[in-house]
Design an enzyme around this catalytic site. Sequence first.
Site, PDB file in Angstrom:
ATOM      1  N   HIS A  35      -7.974   4.645  -2.096  1.00  0.00           N
ATOM      2  CA  HIS A  35      -7.221   3.737  -1.231  1.00  0.00           C
ATOM      3  C   HIS A  35      -5.845   4.372  -0.997  1.00  0.00           C
ATOM      4  CE1 HIS A  35      -4.896   0.058  -0.334  1.00  0.00           C
ATOM      5  NE2 HIS A  35      -6.052  -0.528  -0.057  1.00  0.00           N
ATOM      6  N   ASP A  86      -7.355   3.339 -11.016  1.00  0.00           N
ATOM      7  CA  ASP A  86      -7.077   2.255 -10.081  1.00  0.00           C
ATOM      8  C   ASP A  86      -8.197   1.227 -10.268  1.00  0.00           C
ATOM      9  OD1 ASP A  86      -7.055   0.517  -7.972  1.00  0.00           O
ATOM     10  OD2 ASP A  86      -6.832   2.035  -6.414  1.00  0.00           O
ATOM     11  N   GLN A 145     -10.534  -2.732  -7.626  1.00  0.00           N
ATOM     12  CA  GLN A 145     -11.866  -3.237  -7.267  1.00  0.00           C
ATOM     13  C   GLN A 145     -12.811  -3.238  -8.470  1.00  0.00           C
ATOM     14  OE1 GLN A 145     -12.510  -4.630  -4.468  1.00  0.00           O
ATOM     15  NE2 GLN A 145     -10.844  -3.896  -3.187  1.00  0.00           N
ATOM     16  N   LYS A 164      -6.883 -10.334  -6.343  1.00  0.00           N
ATOM     17  CA  LYS A 164      -8.294  -9.997  -6.121  1.00  0.00           C
ATOM     18  C   LYS A 164      -9.180 -10.591  -7.211  1.00  0.00           C
ATOM     19  CE  LYS A 164      -7.236  -5.583  -3.888  1.00  0.00           C
ATOM     20  NZ  LYS A 164      -7.532  -5.726  -2.460  1.00  0.00           N
ATOM     21  N   CYS A 169      -7.781   0.839   4.594  1.00  0.00           N
ATOM     22  CA  CYS A 169      -6.734   1.626   3.912  1.00  0.00           C
ATOM     23  C   CYS A 169      -7.321   2.857   3.221  1.00  0.00           C
ATOM     24  CB  CYS A 169      -5.960   0.778   2.907  1.00  0.00           C
ATOM     25  SG  CYS A 169      -5.047  -0.549   3.657  1.00  0.00           S
TER      26      CYS A 169
HETATM   27  N1  PMP Z   1      -6.882   0.169  -4.702  1.00  0.00           N
HETATM   28  C1  PMP Z   1      -8.013  -0.322  -4.195  1.00  0.00           C
HETATM   29  C2  PMP Z   1      -9.303   0.349  -4.527  1.00  0.00           C
HETATM   30  C3  PMP Z   1      -7.971  -1.447  -3.369  1.00  0.00           C
HETATM   31  O1  PMP Z   1      -9.103  -1.933  -2.852  1.00  0.00           O
HETATM   32  C4  PMP Z   1      -6.735  -2.064  -3.091  1.00  0.00           C
HETATM   33  C5  PMP Z   1      -6.634  -3.303  -2.216  1.00  0.00           C
HETATM   34  N2  PMP Z   1      -7.417  -3.281  -1.081  1.00  0.00           N
HETATM   35  C6  PMP Z   1      -5.582  -1.507  -3.644  1.00  0.00           C
HETATM   36  C7  PMP Z   1      -5.699  -0.408  -4.449  1.00  0.00           C
HETATM   37  C8  PMP Z   1      -4.229  -2.079  -3.379  1.00  0.00           C
HETATM   38  O2  PMP Z   1      -4.097  -3.355  -3.897  1.00  0.00           O
HETATM   39  P1  PMP Z   1      -2.783  -4.194  -3.566  1.00  0.00           P
HETATM   40  O3  PMP Z   1      -2.743  -4.310  -2.071  1.00  0.00           O
HETATM   41  O4  PMP Z   1      -3.010  -5.491  -4.232  1.00  0.00           O
HETATM   42  O5  PMP Z   1      -1.643  -3.422  -4.080  1.00  0.00           O
END
Ligand code: PMP
Length: 412
Positions: free
Chosen positions: A122, A199, A202, A225, A365
């Site tokens: 991401h 990270d 997910q 999430k 993203c």
């Molecule tokens: N890493 C992953 C794999 C994600 O899916 C996301 C959110 N879509 C993020 C990081 C970022 O999370 P946040 O927007 O809550 O900072």
Amino acid sequence: MLDAARLRKDFPILDRTVHGKPLVYLDSAATSQKPKAVLEALTRYYSESNANIHRGIHALSEEATALYEGARGAVCRFIGAPKPATIIFTRNTTEAVNLVAQAWGRRHVNAGDEILLTEMEHHSNLVPWQMLAQEKKASLKFIPVTPDGRLDLSSLPQLMGPRTRLVSLTLASNVLGTINPVKEVQQAAHAHGIPVFVDGAQGVPHMPVHVMDLNCDFLAFSAHKMLGPTGVGVLYAKEALLEEMDPFLGGGDMIKDVWLDHSTWNDLPWKFEAGTPNIGGVVAFGAAIEYLERIGMEEVRRHEQELTAYALKKLREIDGLSVHGPLDPAARGGVVSFEVKGLHPHDLGQLLDAEGIAIRAGHHCCKPLLRKMGLMATARASFYIYNTAQEVDLLVQAILKAKELFSVVAHR
Ligand code: PMP
């Protein structure tokens, strides 16, 4: 056993309609819905205990502090961390990555060094490392993704070398659904003395994750999430790493003492929590964790795997629909990206919205990954504890209807 139909009653938003149709919420990978227990914890906090924490000597401040630190204890227990001091509250996963990139990275990464990521990260686990690499004249390397959406670990021995300072990878892809063999990567990295950042945005909301078992050095995830409110994230890190790291943000609460020309730092974890945090959000996040603990993360995983298996089967029966990522439900989480021939993901997203079905369409993203896949966008359905097989059926019916509509338009 997880009973999604019963759990749904805990989520007031799932009772609403969208465009006159019952809401089918299939966008939990972007953010999850919140149960009453979380909403009530938030209201209760502001109605009964609201005060600033740590500094107060009055009853409300003590109560608020106990609730805030209690939530830290819940997070610590949830991920099996050794002690609450290793849990830092941030705003989200993104801020946790930036914290490590700045507070750890600026000290340990120098010109000519390398940071190893994967091609499926991401932007939030990519851009902060790009910024650090640019500043330090370091470089980024990437574990490649195979055509079926898995990490190609055969290249790992060549990718990790004496200049590799950190490996950072996602536990589960928010585009492909792939659950990555993080432990295998961790063992290879640690054999070279390289720390590992995971990270967990997910991953942590969807499966049992225990940091002592994973043996990662850093883990980041977001409350929003996993049934909690927006504005709260977590960074877990091994205590020794946190001890030797400089603070990320300066200000109130993160200091031990302050003079006009210098300051000394507070103990862990407060050294990394400058300013008034999202106290109410953290307290409500504690309620979210208790809710998930009552279900059990094994059950959460089992439910999502079953639902994903059903969705993969049903979706793949649709003529012209192809699913991205691994097709084995055991190798993936509850995120299903797909493509319908002749239908742009944004058009599909809009047509589904008209049926009350919320999916996501776009680059999620993960622009470099989509570029590699030769795509501009995908349609993505993502599942959580409150989703049911009936909702998958509604999704399938709505996709068939959208296809029909588009073929009529195309043949006009
Ligand atoms: N890493 C992953 C794999 C994600 O899916 C996301 C959110 N879509 C993020 C990081 C970022 O999370 P946040 O927007 O809550 O900072």
